[in-house]
Enzyme design. Structure first.
Site, short mmCIF file in Angstrom:
data_model
loop_
_atom_site.label_atom_id
_atom_site.label_comp_id
_atom_site.label_asym_id
_atom_site.label_seq_id
_atom_site.Cartn_x
_atom_site.Cartn_y
_atom_site.Cartn_z
N ARG A 17 73.83 -76.02 1.80
CA ARG A 17 75.18 -76.24 1.25
C ARG A 17 75.15 -76.97 -0.09
NH1 ARG A 17 77.20 -78.65 6.92
NH2 ARG A 17 74.95 -78.79 7.19
N GLN A 75 57.22 -79.49 9.76
CA GLN A 75 57.93 -78.46 10.54
C GLN A 75 57.76 -77.16 9.75
OE1 GLN A 75 62.21 -78.76 10.46
NE2 GLN A 75 62.47 -77.42 12.21
N GLY A 80 66.14 -75.53 13.14
CA GLY A 80 67.15 -76.44 13.70
C GLY A 80 66.63 -77.83 13.99
N ALA A 383 67.75 -101.05 -45.84
CA ALA A 383 68.46 -99.85 -45.37
C ALA A 383 67.67 -98.59 -45.71
CB ALA A 383 69.83 -99.78 -46.01
N ASN A 389 55.17 -91.62 -39.52
CA ASN A 389 54.10 -91.93 -38.56
C ASN A 389 53.33 -90.70 -38.10
OD1 ASN A 389 56.47 -91.11 -37.27
ND2 ASN A 389 55.80 -92.00 -35.34
N ALA A 426 62.51 -101.18 -53.81
CA ALA A 426 63.36 -100.16 -53.17
C ALA A 426 62.94 -98.76 -53.61
CB ALA A 426 64.81 -100.42 -53.52
C1 UD1 Z 1 73.97 -82.59 12.47
C2 UD1 Z 1 74.36 -82.56 13.94
C3 UD1 Z 1 75.83 -82.90 14.08
C4 UD1 Z 1 76.07 -84.26 13.48
C5 UD1 Z 1 75.63 -84.27 12.02
C6 UD1 Z 1 75.82 -85.63 11.44
C7 UD1 Z 1 72.88 -80.87 14.92
C8 UD1 Z 1 72.79 -79.50 15.45
N1 UD1 Z 1 74.09 -81.25 14.49
O1 UD1 Z 1 74.67 -81.54 11.83
O2 UD1 Z 1 76.21 -82.92 15.45
O3 UD1 Z 1 77.45 -84.58 13.57
O4 UD1 Z 1 74.26 -83.87 11.93
O5 UD1 Z 1 74.76 -86.16 10.81
O6 UD1 Z 1 71.92 -81.60 14.94
N2 UD1 Z 1 66.64 -80.66 9.57
C9 UD1 Z 1 65.31 -80.46 9.73
N3 UD1 Z 1 64.88 -79.24 10.20
C10 UD1 Z 1 65.75 -78.24 10.51
C11 UD1 Z 1 67.13 -78.47 10.34
C12 UD1 Z 1 67.54 -79.70 9.86
O7 UD1 Z 1 64.48 -81.33 9.49
O8 UD1 Z 1 65.28 -77.17 10.93
C13 UD1 Z 1 67.09 -81.97 9.06
C14 UD1 Z 1 67.84 -81.88 7.75
O9 UD1 Z 1 66.95 -82.01 6.65
C15 UD1 Z 1 68.82 -83.04 7.83
C16 UD1 Z 1 69.00 -83.27 9.34
O10 UD1 Z 1 67.98 -82.52 9.98
O11 UD1 Z 1 68.34 -84.22 7.23
C17 UD1 Z 1 70.37 -82.81 9.82
O12 UD1 Z 1 70.58 -81.47 9.43
P1 UD1 Z 1 71.97 -81.00 8.86
O13 UD1 Z 1 71.86 -79.58 8.51
O14 UD1 Z 1 72.46 -81.93 7.86
O15 UD1 Z 1 72.85 -81.12 10.19
P2 UD1 Z 1 74.44 -81.13 10.29
O16 UD1 Z 1 74.92 -79.74 10.15
O17 UD1 Z 1 74.98 -82.15 9.39
CA CA Z 2 74.21 -83.48 7.81
#
Ligand code: UD1
Ligand code: CA
Length: 461
Positions: A17, A75, A80, A383, A389, A426
């Site tokens: 996003r 990862q 997720g 001035a 340089n 000057a």
């Molecule tokens: C997540 C929560 C949501 C919560 C919100 C607030 C989940 C499914 N949802 O949503 O309930 O209200 O955070 O903070 O967890 N990341 C990884 N690997 C991945 C995906 C994400 O390391 O495969 C990391 C991202 O870099 C980020 C964090 O996990 O720092 C959270 O991911 P993000 O996409 O921001 O989750 P939200 O949609 O905000």
């Molecule tokens: Ca988030």
């Protein structure tokens, strides 16, 4: 605080996003990356170890200079938040008797003080899982906490929520404390059957709840600090909060800031008492400004050290430089990197300096370029003086010894040295060293032809 917990920060996601080439967690807020905020917060809780889950642009993330205490887990695919936790499975398996604090990498405004009561509650109630919640006026992208009968609790993501679930304000902040054993047991049960097709860590709450594990929530009273930075509008909102907070703390420490609305001061900047900051000033990086200074409008200071009682006049840019006490710089001065102005110097209108030491009480009032120079004390730069340089291949040095007087419009063709208390006439182009106390004039002699203009006029009539 009990020492037997480790921390896991999730920071592998690209941050779609954000629509950026750069991974989201490396975007800065007032000079500090998102991830550093989170790591600093966790540090203050003093866990046994800190692990950061990295994936997208992992090398760049690792380059952020953290303390040795921070380790990285990779990862490989981004499937997720639950999948991100699974990436640390081996580490978790080795420490099953401990707790793990899992925190999303984009919760920049959370402070350690906000998490401490949650840690205490977790211990006191001996929960399998305790997580942070907040009552949010506008929960936007936050998961909603759904409480059912017989203590059943689950989290529904905004995208998967029904309209009535979306009206719920109790939200999941994104910080969880698990008993590692229970976490490892429940993690493999998470599926990816949801709108995003991801493995949601938040699904673990329903799973553990159905298995009658003890789950607690700690609702933070500081809900205004709960911003998950998912896009650039949320970034701007968080920056604005941090910016105001920084200005407020400077004001409380004795700095006058005339117009907080137009002032930008990075978090690491230090400013001494009785210094006045005029409107539309920007101070960035690790800059330090001393006491009783005045920084006038539209000045921009980056990674520089400014002493006491220094006046920086309107529209001056100072980068990676040092200005010692009682100096006056500007208006419209540009100090590029590695300029050092000693005590009591005056550098004025349209003077540019780079890699130059400018001695005590020396002056360069107007229209000059001084590069790669060593200028001693009590020197007067007329001035329009410039150091030549650069010879097209390398940079050469100019030395001007103490008390020398450089007449206006002088070109100093480096490498060159002007001796102590010497004078330069000057308009000279100085190509050879000038001895101490000498006068050097290097310009063509003025010739005069009496009546020349009159004769010319007659010819053309
Ligand atoms: C997540 C929560 C949501 C919560 C919100 C607030 C989940 C499914 N949802 O949503 O309930 O209200 O955070 O903070 O967890 N990341 C990884 N690997 C991945 C995906 C994400 O390391 O495969 C990391 C991202 O870099 C980020 C964090 O996990 O720092 C959270 O991911 P993000 O996409 O921001 O989750 P939200 O949609 O905000
Ligand atoms: Ca988030």
């Amino acid at each position: 605080m009990r020492q037997n917990f480790i921390a896991l920060i999730l920071a592998a996601g690209k941050g779609t996003r954000f629509k950026s080439e750069k991974i989201k967690v490396l975007h800065p807020l007032l000079g500090k990356s998102m991830l550093r905020f989170v790591v600093d917060c966790i540090f203050r809780l003093n866990p046994a170890n800190i692990y950061v889950v990295v994936g997208y642009q992992k090398e760049e993330v690792k380059k952020e200079t953290f303390s040795k205490k921070v380790e990285f887990v990779v990862q490989k695919e981004r499937l997720g938040t639950a999948h991100a936790v699974l990436a640390a499975r081996e580490i978790l398996q080795k420490q099953q008797e401990k707790d793990v604090l899992v925190m999303n990498g984009d919760l920049v405004l959370l402070r350690a003080e906000m998490l401490m009561p949650m840690l205490k509650l977790h211990q006191k109630e001996d929960n399998s899982l305790t997580f942070l919640s907040a009552e949010l006026e506008n929960p936007r992208s936050f998961g909603r906490i759904i409480r059912g009968e017989s203590n059943l609790i689950k989290i529904v993501e905004e995208k998967d929520a029904t309209p009535s679930q979306r009206c719920i304000k109790e939200s999941n902040v994104g910080v969880y404390l698990f008993k590692i054993k229970d976490l490892l047991e429940a993690l493999p049960k998470i599926s990816n059957k949801n709108k995003k097709g991801e493995y949601y860590l938040t699904d673990i709450i329903e799973i553990m709840s159905r298995e009658k594990k003890k789950i607690g929530t700690y609702k933070t009273p500081e809900s205004s600090e709960v911003i998950g930075i998912n896009d650039r509008n949320e970034l701007a909102r968080a920056i604005e909060i941090l910016r105001r907070r920084k200005i407020k703390s400077l004001a409380e420490s004795g700095v006058t800031i005339y117009d907080p609305a137009s002032t930008w001061i990075d978090l690491d900047v230090k400013i001494g008492r009785d210094t006045t900051i005029y409107p539309s000033v920007i101070v960035e990086g690790k800059s330090v400004i001393g006491k009783q200074c005045k920084i006038y409008p539209f000045s921009h200071v980056v990674d520089s050290k400014i002493g006491d009682r220094v006046n920086i006049l309107t529209s001056t840019m100072i980068e990676k430089s040092i200005i010692k006490d009682d100096s006056r710089v500007g208006p419209f001065t540009h100090l590029r990197s590695k300029s050092v102005l000693m005590r009591g110097t005056k550098v004025g209108n349209f003077v540019e300096m780079k890699n130059t030491v400018f001695g005590r009480n020396s002056k360069a009032g107007h229209f000059s370029y001084l590069g790669d120079s060593e200028i001693e004390e009590d020197v007067n730069i007329g001035a329009g003086t410039i150091t030549c340089n650069y010879d097209g291949q390398k940079k050469n040095k100019t030395v001007i010894e103490a008390g020398a007087f450089i007449g206006s419009g002088t070109e100093l063709v480096a490498p060159v040295k002007v001796g102590r208390e010497a004078y330069i006439g000057a308009g000279s182009t100085i190509t050879k060293d000038v001895s101490r106390e000498a006068l050097a004039v290097a310009r063509s002699k003025q010739v005069e032809r009496p009546g020349w203009a009159r004769r010319k006029r007659k010819k053309t009539d």
